[in-house]
Design an enzyme around this catalytic site. Structure first.
Site: not given
Ligand code: GLU
Length: 443
Positions: A133
């Site tokens: 993240k």
């Molecule tokens: N931010 C989204 C999540 O928390 C998508 C993450 C992604 O597609 O890599 O799942």
């Protein structure tokens, strides 16, 4: 736990990953800390598994964390310094995957928690990724488009030591969108000297994005709700739904719920919400937003606070905003039979216990909102093979993977006699632990 106490839970005292409360937070504040919550969930899930202590310690802390402070030239000519992070929780299963968040409330602990949840989410969905993240401490609404572009391009450059189509693939999250992904893709490609679409997902379709990606998370949430209603013996036409958060996730789920015949009685944005017992048409609210309005000035329904929305007497409450919304402070007042976690980490471990006791059916985040990363994976595969699928193919694959995971979670609740969240985490953690041991500890 007493104020500020740091509890060692490992056989390896002194290991940096062995502490229950890594930030040394006082009791009153632990529930606010997403990383402390993620660790408490982890500890509960692993108590049902026979993992090696070293493997447990390894999974409790992120593989690597990058903090960056970087300058951005503002439109005024001033130079402002911003702080950002990119955290890789696990790299065992493949490249790391996870969104980038722009919010004034970003903290390193929040990013650590979100990265850990991405590892579990990808493992639960059997995607060949580890969890990551990123975040920048910024209110994107206070920046002009040009400032946001400069901030994004500079942050992308700062984290380019980690990022790459084979190493770490960002995506949108709270406060970011396809345009931000396009700037990241362009910045990375400019540095390489050729276009690298697979470096990010959630891009616009024109530059290698996938059809169906924008709606994927909301569709997945809607699909999980249908399955949960089936299990609870409630037909969609009789179901009432309240939705906290009308962004990319909540708005899509709201429209899907409406199309399936459910009654959407309340919706909200961060500024406040709307309540109408005989139903709101979410398509009209979306149209109102497209014309420049906000949720709170949509004419007709009564207004309701975000707090009161969560405790409405309805069949389904969808927490699709941010983490820590259902806590020990309000969980006993939640009346919904089904709690769908469109956001990451909306329910604290304390609230989980209260809801479990009440018999609520929680669809845990790593299952409920996994549609986004599933279609991110499909986007990445399409970019790598330079061959793109039609939207019905994407939606079919999305539904197949969600259905399989939903079924496996329900199966695991019976096998381990645990809650849905524990079951989902147990499956995910076991898969990562197996992968660690099969690969072996290097050297
Ligand atoms: N931010 C989204 C999540 O928390 C998508 C993450 C992604 O597609 O890599 O799942």
């Amino acid at each position: 736990m007493d104020e500020g106490e740091i509890l060692e839970i490992s056989e390896n005292p002194g290991s940096p990953c062995a502490i229950r409360n890594p930030a040394g937070l006082s009791k009153g504040r632990i529930e606010d800390n997403a990383y402390a919550n993620a660790l408490a969930q982890f500890d509960k899930a692993v108590s049902h598994l026979h993992l090696k202590h070293g493997v447990m310690d390894m999974l409790r802390c992120p593989k690597r964390e990058l903090s960056v402070n970087f300058p951005v030239m503002m439109d005024s000519g001033d130079i402002r310094i911003f702080r950002g992070y990119r955290v890789h929780h696990s790299v065992v299963k493949g490249p790391t995957k996870g969104g980038i968040r722009y919010s004034p409330n970003v903290t390193l602990d929040e990013v650590r928690a979100l990265a850990m949840w991405m590892t579990w989410k990808c493992a639960l969905m059997n995607l060949p990724y580890g969890g990551a993240k990123g975040g920048v401490i910024v209110n994107p609404k206070e920046l002009s488009t040009r400032e946001l572009e400069r901030l994004t391009r500079r942050y992308a450059t700062e984290i380019s030591v980690l990022m790459g189509p084979e190493s770490d693939i960002p995506a949108p999250d709270v406060g970011t969108n396809p345009q931000v992904m396009a700037w990241i893709m362009d910045t990375y490609s400019m540095h390489r000297g050729f276009s690298v679409p697979a470096v990010v997902t959630g891009k616009p379709v024109e530059i290698g994005g996938s059809l169906g990606r924008t709606e994927a998370t909301g569709r997945g949430v809607g699909f999980c709700i249908l399955e949960a209603l089936k299990l609870r013996g409630i037909s969609p036409e009789n179901a009432t739904v309240a939705i906290q958060g009308f962004g990319n996730v909540g708005s899509v789920t709201a429209r899907m719920a409406h199309e399936l015949g459910m009654k959407v009685v309340a919706i909200s944005s961060s500024k406040g919400g709307l309540y109408k017992p005989d139903g709101i048409d979410p398509r009209m609210v979306t149209r109102h937003l497209e014309r420049g309005g906000s949720v709170t000035d949509f004419p007709g329904p009564d207004s309701i606070s975000n707090e009161d929305l969560l405790t409405l007497d309805c069949d389904v409450v969808i927490a699709a905003a941010i983490e820590n919304q259902i806590t020990s402070q309000n969980a006993d007042r939640i009346k919904a039979r089904i709690v769908a976690e469109g956001a990451n980490g909306p329910t604290t471990p304390e609230a989980d216990e209260i809801l479990d006791e009440k018999g609520a059916f929680i669809i845990p985040d790593i299952l409920c909102n996994a549609g986004g990363v599933i279609v991110s994976y499909l986007e990445w595969v399409q970019d790598l093979q330079s061959f793109f699928w039609p939207v019905d193919e994407i939606n079919r694959k999305l539904q197949y993977l969600m259905a399989k995971a939903f079924e496996s979670v329900i199966e695991a609740t019976k096998q381990f006699k645990v809650s849905n969240r524990e079951a989902a985490q147990i499956l995910a953690i076991q898969r990562i632990s197996d992968a660690i041991l099969i690969r072996g500890i290097y050297p």
